[in-house]
Write an enzyme that holds these catalytic residues in place. Structure first.
Site: not given
Ligand code: NOJ
Length: 782
Positions: A307
């Site tokens: 993430d």
């Molecule tokens: C953080 C989020 O937790 C995740 O769900 C998302 O896909 C990513 N950022 C990318 O934006």
């Protein structure tokens, strides 16, 4: 076959001087290791042609080129973390980037793809990712809303359309589905998943992967899905986003892991790590999780992306320096670093000093190249950048019709006394509340590519559906909140909140006046979309601001009060349940929200949605979920009983149980009939139940089957959903629904984490929700 055409296609399309398989040795770095044995796949995949192609390519790659593939950059406008990638263009040209996200349109994607294909030595194309969460341009209800349709065709269709649009819009990779089981409504991201139930969540996970990926990833209208957040992200302590998670292995296996496993079995191409820790080790550095469980036990053969800056965040987690945690995550099984650039910064040096082996980098690089191969990018890197297809596909009438239909099917009727709903299209309504005219909120959170200006507000929807025979007396009645700091925070992140500067007394007085002049009140209340989703935990889950005061004042007018809810989480609605005449949960229903809600309010569609999360009476009850364990001291409802598992100030019951939802008609259930009262492990138990539409409208009902293992070697939940059928019944019609129960439905994880069934007594429950069921008993013999 593809291998040969690849080189030619690329050569022609990119206008390159050399085909992909002919590296320009002049541009190789001096320190670059040359073709090496480590570029052979660790084990053969199901596609020897792909293996050979990638081995060939990797044999030509320098160490830096391989490390570049492991780097995912955020290109632009949507930031979901504290930093954003810098110098993206330059890094693409240098081969320092394997994929990008947060940009789309065929033109933008083509520009960056050309940058990679034309400028890098080996012309390797980029992945283009995006948070396509509930639709891409055509926005569907939030995922929690889609889940309340209890209709896997609906779930799959939403993902299919999202894939059609995303793939036409330059994208080949979507950061969805989120399958985190969530049982704490304080957590804002409960909006992004399918609720609290393991079995149900697993069905949704599979349907979404099918919808996005189809059966052939090389097709131009399919995209690679990314399962997230691996793992257990929904169990953040106290519902506070990014907080610690701690749970037993047994609970993990039994209740939280199955939806991820289901998505892997459905063939999801990539997996995103979660920010939380799992068994004391952050997921992003957790070798047991990403290698032993995900790959060795479950057989996942795609790639793992972190993430957003999750590797860097291991430093504050206390796992080491930036360089150390980078090496740790690579060895644990991470393949791609989202935004953090830790791999980019440190891996080369770490290979030189021996702290990281090139074989680990090869493994990760191969998995990313395989994803590109599976998407057909080596054959045609521009396959997702066809402008004409974008024009023909995006928001086409068929998709707009589909989102209206999906939205109607997602709505849950929570209360309808004295048949207040459906409304008549004549007379007058007072349309009140901060969400009554909102367009922005209709498309909800995580709708980055959606254009809220094209969303239909409820006011507009009512005009469209009810026509001119209905007089609408509008008053805003209340702001979402009067907390200035909260408003600023929401608006700083795209809230678009229009704040009325009048006092709440003035606004309420105006609404009361509108109510007095009308036959019925439709109060449209709830959360603003920004109060839900990522980084949007709420400690108080009642209606925000002065909205309940508004409802109380409206109630005093004595006019029928219809509450239309828009929100991204279960709310605590005790007062509303007691005082509203009717209440409809609409979530954030998407591009066609207003039309779809009006269809339900005026009876063009009879609501059929059922909750996939328990609604508590008060926040102090959470986590509250239907499939809990028994306690040794269950509370049996005797007021004076003291030493029981209970609260002093509120009952243990939810306000609305899992699986709950009303219809404009009524359904009556016969007793469940079993084909046998005892089965052997290889036999199938047939359960039949007669369901009759005993009311005055045609309608749909979700018939639910729950099981309970009464005696087992580990404690088992009081009830677990094992199947359901959504049936259509005309007024007066009856149908017999048949379920088949097999040993698979009776299995659970024992203390050795073996998936087993144990002979003994079972109970079976069939009903309209998890609470209102009829029971039958059977035995599983040896
Ligand atoms: C953080 C989020 O937790 C995740 O769900 C998302 O896909 C990513 N950022 C990318 O934006």
């Amino acid at each position: 076959m593809r291998k040969t055409s690849t080189a030619f296609a690329l050569l022609l399309l990119a206008g390159c001087a050399q085909p992909i398989a002919q590296p320009d040795t002049a541009t190789q770095t001096a320190t670059a290791p040359q073709a090496n044995a480590a570029s052979a796949p660790a084990s053969q995949s199901a596609d020897p042609e792909m293996d050979a192609f990638i081995s060939d390519l990797m044999a030509k790659m320098t160490l830096d080129e391989k490390i570049g593939q492991l780097n995912l950059a955020a290109v632009g406008f949507d930031v979901t973390g504290p930093v954003v990638s810098q110098n993206v263009d330059e890094n693409i040209r240098k081969g320092n980037i394997g994929g990008v996200f947060n940009t789309f349109t065929p033109v933008a994607a083509r520009k960056l793809q050309e940058m990679a294909v034309k400028n890098t030595r080996l012309h390797i194309p980029l992945l283009f990712g995006y948070d396509v969460i509930h639709g891409h341009r055509t926005i569907f209800p939030i995922p929690l809303g889609i889940s309340t349709s209890w209709d896997m065709d609906v779930v799959e269709r939403s993902a299919r359309i999202a894939a059609e649009e995303a793939s036409a819009d330059g994208l080949n990779w979507v950061f969805s589905p989120m399958v985190d089981i969530a049982r704490d409504p304080r957590w804002g991201r409960i909006a992004e998943g399918a609720g609290e139930d393991t079995w149900y969540g697993s069905q949704v996970a599979k349907a979404m992967v099918r919808g996005y990926q189809g059966t052939d990833l090389t097709k131009e209208n399919t995209v690679m899905a990314c399962l997230k957040h691996f793992a257990l992200y929904g169990a953040a302590e106290a519902g506070r986003d990014y907080n610690t998670v701690d749970m037993s292995m047994l609970r993990m296996y039994q209740e939280y892991l199955p939806p991820y496993k289901a998505a892997i079995e459905a063939g999801v191409g990539s997996v995103m790590t979660s920010f939380n820790e799992v068994n004391g080790v952050p997921a992003t550095a957790n070798k047991w999780l990403m290698t032993e469980l995900l790959r060795d036990e479950w057989g996942f053969d795609g790639f793992v992306v972190t993430d957003y800056t999750a590797i860097n965040e291991l430093v504050p987690h206390g796992l080491g320096t930036e360089a150390e945690v980078g090496a740790l995550t690579l060895k644990a099984g991470v393949d791609m670093d989202m935004v953090g650039e830790v791999f980019l910064k440190h891996l080369n040096q770490q290979v030189k000093d021996g702290s990281v082996s090139e074989a680990d980098i090869d493994k990760a690089c191969r998995r990313i190249l395989e994803a590109k191969y599976k998407l057909g990018l080596f054959e045609d890197p521009y396959r997702y950048t066809n402008e004409q297809r974008a024009t023909e596909t995006i928001m086409k009438p068929e998709f707009i019709e589909a989102t209206r239909d999906i939205a109607r099917k997602s709505m849950v009727l929570l209360k309808n006394s004295k048949q207040t709903l459906p409304l008549k299209k004549t007379g007058s309504i007072a349309l009140v509340g901060p969400l009554a005219k909102s367009q922005r909120d209709m498309i909800g959170n995580w709708s980055g590519a959606g254009d809220w200006k094209q969303a239909v507000s409820l006011e507009q929807g009512i005009r469209n559906v009810a026509g001119n025979g209905l007089k609408i007396n509008y008053a805003k009645g209340a702001n979402f909140t009067d907390d200035k700091q909260m408003i600023d925070r929401l608006n700083a992140h795209g809230g678009e909140l229009q704040i009325d500067t009048r006092t709440s007394q003035q606004m309420i007085a105006e609404a009361v006046k509108a109510a007095q002049a009308s036959d019925v009140i439709v109060a449209v209340v709830g959360e603003s979309q920004g109060m839900t989703g990522e980084a949007a935990s709420r400690a108080d889950i009642t209606l925000p601001g002065q909205q309940q005061e508004l409802l109380k004042a409206l109630k005093k007018t004595g006019k029928p009060l219809v509450v239309v809810l828009m929100n991204g989480r279960p709310l605590a609605l005790q007062w509303e349940e007691e005082n509203a005449d009717a209440m409809l949960e609409t979530w954030f229903a998407g591009t066609q929200a207003g039309n779809a809600i009006a269809d339900v309010l005026f009876g063009a569609y009879n609501p059929s949605g059922k909750l996939t999360t328990t609604f508590p009476q008060v926040v102090g009850q959470v986590p509250l979920y239907y499939n809990h364990k028994a306690t040794g001291r269950p509370y049996g409802g005797q007021m004076l009983d003291k030493y029981k598992s209970r609260y002093m100030d509120v009952s243990n019951e939810p306000l609305y149980p899992f699986g709950y939802g009303l219809s404009y008609t009524t359904f009556s259930y016969g007793k469940p009939q079993l084909s046998k009262t005892s089965i052997t492990p290889t036999e199938t138990l047939e359960v039949t139940v007669n369901v009759t539409n005993s009311g005055n409208f045609d309608g749909e009902e979700v018939v639910q089957l729950y099981l309970q293992d009464v005696h087992a070697s580990v404690t088992r939940p009081v009830k677990e959903l094992k199947n359901f059928q959504k049936i259509n019944l005309k007024k007066g019609e009856s149908k017999t629904v048949t379920f088949r129960v097999t040993q698979e439905d009776l299995k659970f994880y024992n203390t050795d984490l073996e998936y087993v069934y144990e002979p003994g007594a079972f109970k079976l429950y069939v009903g309209t929700n998890s609470r209102d069921v009829q029971e039958a008993d059977f035995t599983l013999t040896k």
